[in-house]
Scaffold this motif. Structure first.
Motif, PDB file in Angstrom:
ATOM      1  N   GLU A 191       0.820  -1.212   0.000  1.00 35.79           N
ATOM      2  CA  GLU A 191       0.000   0.000   0.000  1.00 35.79           C
ATOM      3  C   GLU A 191       0.856   1.265   0.000  1.00 35.79           C
ATOM      4  O   GLU A 191       0.465   2.298  -0.530  1.00 35.79           O
ATOM      5  N   LEU A 192       2.019   1.183   0.578  1.00 35.99           N
ATOM      6  CA  LEU A 192       2.885   2.357   0.696  1.00 35.99           C
ATOM      7  C   LEU A 192       3.855   2.522  -0.466  1.00 35.99           C
ATOM      8  O   LEU A 192       4.460   3.586  -0.619  1.00 35.99           O
ATOM      9  N   THR A 193       4.003   1.500  -1.278  1.00 33.91           N
ATOM     10  CA  THR A 193       5.025   1.565  -2.332  1.00 33.91           C
ATOM     11  C   THR A 193       4.501   1.312  -3.736  1.00 33.91           C
ATOM     12  O   THR A 193       5.198   1.594  -4.712  1.00 33.91           O
ATOM     13  N   LYS A 194       3.294   0.770  -3.885  1.00 35.15           N
ATOM     14  CA  LYS A 194       2.765   0.442  -5.207  1.00 35.15           C
ATOM     15  C   LYS A 194       1.634   1.394  -5.586  1.00 35.15           C
ATOM     16  O   LYS A 194       0.810   1.765  -4.747  1.00 35.15           O
ATOM     17  N   ALA A 195       1.616   1.778  -6.851  1.00 32.85           N
ATOM     18  CA  ALA A 195       0.577   2.697  -7.321  1.00 32.85           C
ATOM     19  C   ALA A 195      -0.817   2.111  -7.108  1.00 32.85           C
ATOM     20  O   ALA A 195      -1.750   2.824  -6.748  1.00 32.85           O
ATOM     21  N   GLU A 196      -0.955   0.803  -7.322  1.00 39.33           N
ATOM     22  CA  GLU A 196      -2.255   0.160  -7.183  1.00 39.33           C
ATOM     23  C   GLU A 196      -2.500  -0.364  -5.783  1.00 39.33           C
ATOM     24  O   GLU A 196      -3.582  -0.844  -5.459  1.00 39.33           O
ATOM     25  N   GLY A 197      -1.475  -0.287  -4.920  1.00 40.10           N
ATOM     26  CA  GLY A 197      -1.616  -0.808  -3.571  1.00 40.10           C
ATOM     27  C   GLY A 197      -1.612  -2.326  -3.543  1.00 40.10           C
ATOM     28  O   GLY A 197      -1.144  -2.986  -4.468  1.00 40.10           O
ATOM     29  N   PHE A 198      -2.136  -2.890  -2.471  1.00 34.92           N
ATOM     30  CA  PHE A 198      -2.203  -4.341  -2.325  1.00 34.92           C
ATOM     31  C   PHE A 198      -3.352  -4.887  -3.160  1.00 34.92           C
ATOM     32  O   PHE A 198      -4.475  -4.400  -3.093  1.00 34.92           O
ATOM     33  N   VAL A 199      -3.051  -5.902  -3.962  1.00 39.13           N
ATOM     34  CA  VAL A 199      -4.072  -6.546  -4.787  1.00 39.13           C
ATOM     35  C   VAL A 199      -4.302  -7.951  -4.240  1.00 39.13           C
ATOM     36  O   VAL A 199      -3.427  -8.815  -4.345  1.00 39.13           O
ATOM     37  N   PRO A 200      -5.452  -8.202  -3.624  1.00 38.10           N
ATOM     38  CA  PRO A 200      -5.702  -9.531  -3.058  1.00 38.10           C
ATOM     39  C   PRO A 200      -5.848 -10.573  -4.154  1.00 38.10           C
ATOM     40  O   PRO A 200      -6.198 -10.249  -5.288  1.00 38.10           O
ATOM     41  N   PRO A 201      -5.560 -11.823  -3.837  1.00 33.31           N
ATOM     42  CA  PRO A 201      -5.708 -12.890  -4.847  1.00 33.31           C
ATOM     43  C   PRO A 201      -7.167 -13.051  -5.255  1.00 33.31           C
ATOM     44  O   PRO A 201      -8.079 -12.635  -4.533  1.00 33.31           O
ATOM     45  N   SER A 202      -7.372 -13.659  -6.398  1.00 30.59           N
ATOM     46  CA  SER A 202      -8.717 -13.791  -6.956  1.00 30.59           C
ATOM     47  C   SER A 202      -9.662 -14.563  -6.029  1.00 30.59           C
ATOM     48  O   SER A 202     -10.860 -14.302  -5.996  1.00 30.59           O
ATOM     49  N   ARG A 203      -9.116 -15.496  -5.276  1.00 32.13           N
ATOM     50  CA  ARG A 203      -9.966 -16.283  -4.383  1.00 32.13           C
ATOM     51  C   ARG A 203     -10.133 -15.638  -3.010  1.00 32.13           C
ATOM     52  O   ARG A 203     -10.767 -16.213  -2.123  1.00 32.13           O
TER      53      ARG A 203
END
Length: 224
Positions: A191-203
Motif C-alpha cells: 500500500e505504501l510503495t505500489k501505485a495500485e496498492g495491495f491486490v488480493p488474490p482472486s480467491r
C-alpha cells in the motif's frame, strides 16, 4: 465522355481523396493513450508516524468453536485485552512494512480495524481455515494533512494452517501471530510503495506469506 462516366469518375476521385486525407491524418496524429491505460507512478513515501484504532464497538468472541461469531477472534496471545493485542499486531506490521521506507514524502498512516477473525484452537488443530482480516487505511501527508490515499477498505485474509501442518508450523516458530504479522507487513508495504496498492488474490485469501523480516524466511520456504 457520358455524364454517367463523368459522375463516376468524380465519385471515385472524392473517395481516393478522402482515404488519402484520413491516412495522412492518421500518420500525423499524436500517439494518444487513453487515460485508463496510463500507468500511475509509484508513490515515494517515508512513514513519519502511524495510528492504529481497534474500536471497542467490535465484538470479541472467546468461544472455542469451528466458526464462532464476533468481529475479533484471537488465540495467538494469552487471554487478555484482545483489542490491545490486535492493535499491537498491526503496529508491529507497520514497523516492519513501513519503517524502513526512505521515500521523498513523509506520511502519516491511519488504520482502523474492522475485522480480525483468526482461528480458534478447535479449528487450528483440525481442519484449518482462513484468518479473516479487514481494515480501513488512510495515508495522509504528514506536513499538510492532505489525504493521499483512502480511506481505503482492505481485505487481507490469509489461509490458516490446520492439523499436522499447524503443528509443524508451530515447531518451526511459524505461529499464527508470526504469519499474520508478516502478512500484514507485506500488505502495508504494498500500500505504501505500489501505485495500485495491495491486490488480493482472486480467491480472496493469500495462501503463503512473504516474510519481510529475514528471521523465519527459511522456515517458511521449508514448510511451503
Amino acid at each position: 465522355m457520358s455524364m454517367k462516366r463523368v459522375f463516376a469518375a468524380m465519385v471515385l476521385g472524392l473517395g481516393v481523396s478522402a482515404c488519402a486525407s484520413v491516412d495522412t491524418a492518421s500518420r500525423n496524429a499524436p500517439f494518444d493513450v487513453p487515460p485508463t491505460e496510463i500507468a500511475a507512478p509509484a508513490p515515494s513515501y517515508q512513514m513519519a508516524n502511524f495510528e492504529v484504532s481497534v474500536p471497542r464497538s467490535l465484538r470479541v468472541s472467546e468461544a472455542n468453536m469451528y466458526y464462532p461469531g464476533g468481529d475479533i477472534v484471537w488465540r495467538g496471545d494469552g487471554y487478555g485485552d484482545r483489542y490491545k493485542q490486535v492493535q499491537a499486531i498491526f503496529e508491529e506490521g507497520l514497523r516492519i512494512g513501513g519503517g524502513p521506507l526512505e521515500g521523498a514524502r513523509p506520511v502519516s498512516v491511519q488504520i482502523e480495524v474492522t475485522r480480525f477473525h483468526a482461528l480458534t484452537e478447535k479449528t487450528r488443530y483440525t481442519v484449518g481455515g482462513v484468518h479473516s482480516i479487514e481494515f480501513v487505511m488512510t495515508i495522509v501527508d504528514a506536513q499538510t494533512g492532505t489525504v493521499l490515499r483512502g480511506p481505503k477498505p482492505i481485505k487481507a485474509s490469509l489461509v490458516g494452517y490446520g492439523g499436522q501442518k499447524a503443528v509443524a508450523a508451530e515447531a518451526r516458530g511459524l505461529t499464527q501471530k508470526y504469519r499474520i504479522t508478516q502478512h500484514l507487513a507485506y500488505v502495508l508495504r504494498e500500500e505504501l510503495t505500489k501505485a495500485e496498492g495491495f491486490v488480493p488474490p482472486s480467491r480472496g485469501a493469500t495462501k503463503t506469506i512473504t516474510p519481510l523480516s529475514p528471521v523465519g524466511a527459511e522456515q517458511v520456504a521449508q514448510l511451503n
